[in-house]
Write a protein that holds these residues in place. Structure first.
Motif: not given
Ligand code: 6PG
Length: 237
Positions: A43-45, A70, A72, A82, A140-142, A145, A147, A171, A176, A199
């Motif tokens: 998911g995410g960007s 992954d 939610r 997603n 990748m989250g900040p 993380h 997946a 988060k 999930r 990041k």
């Molecule tokens: C989630 C998000 C998360 C996302 C990353 C990167 O399930 O909470 O999908 O895993 O993929 O945080 O997101 P960005 O690229 O938007 O920063």
């Protein structure tokens, strides 16, 4: 640090193009030896990045199976789903049908049942003796993380089965379903798309300082696509 696995690009448009070429190249190469190509989505960007390029690719659509790295545990109509976001932004632009998409069934009662059901569906994708996925697209989250495998969370240590579940994600939403680290590592090709200044510290710690404590730092043979902001703290490339 092997710079051949690190691609730094000026903006999301260039990242989309490069990831698109890379996808085409990997798929065309695998097509000669296997009938079905499995592609795991995060998911995410990444969703917008893929939605802007994948519809322009010349791919053997009937032979592609999309699934989710992954998800939610929310209804697929939720903004947090997603699947829902991919349906809205990407899948409806492609000449594919429901049979090309392995969905996580969030109508089941519990996240445990949902994970087991997804595990069963994913196993059906494997043709013996090949028991690995082809391509995984990761974010990748900040907090490092990837997946739904979060730092210091017990799910990171579960390596039995393709899939596990999380009931207390740091988060939201808390519940999930995620591929296990082992499953991720066994995939043939792994690509991470990481953008944004927030990041940059973890990108440096993982790529330069070889910090293996972050979940993303435990993914082997990862090819990185970074924007300038995410790469801004890297000293040597
Ligand atoms: C989630 C998000 C998360 C996302 C990353 C990167 O399930 O909470 O999908 O895993 O993929 O945080 O997101 P960005 O690229 O938007 O920063």
């Amino acid at each position: 640090m092997s710079s051949s696995n690190i691609n730094i690009l000026d903006d999301n448009k260039l990242i989309s193009e490069k990831v698109g070429y890379h996808l085409e190249e990997m798929i065309l190469q695998m097509m000669s030896t296997k009938e079905i190509i499995t592609i795991g989505l995060s998911g995410g960007s990444l969703i917008d990045i893929l939605a802007s390029i994948v519809p322009h690719l010349q791919l053997p659509w009937s032979r592609i199976r999309f699934f989710f790295v992954d998800e939610r545990f929310v209804p697929c109509t939720s903004d947090d789903s997603n699947y829902g976001s991919y349906q809205l932004k990407l899948f409806r632009q492609l000449p594919i049908s429901e049979r090309n998409i392995i969905k996580i069934d969030s109508t089941l009662t519990t996240v445990e049942e949902c994970a087991q059901d997804y595990q069963n569906k994913l196993e059906e994708l494997f043709i013996e003796p090949d028991k690995s996925f082809d391509i995984l697209l990761l974010g990748m989250g900040p907090d490092g993380h990837t997946a739904s495998l979060f730092p210091n969370h017990s799910a990171l240590n579960i390596n039995k089965g393709l899939v596990t579940f999380v009931k207390d994600s740091p988060k939201p939403p808390p519940e999930r379903i995620t591929l296990t680290l082992n499953t991720i590592n066994q995939a043939k090709y792994k690509i991470a798309v990481v953008t944004g200044e927030n990041k940059s510290t973890i990108v440096k710690e993982v790529l330069q300082d070889k910090n293996r404590t972050y979940p993303i730092g435990q993914v082997e043979n990862l090819v990185w696509y970074l924007d300038q902001a995410a790469a801004s703290k890297l000293e040597i490339i």
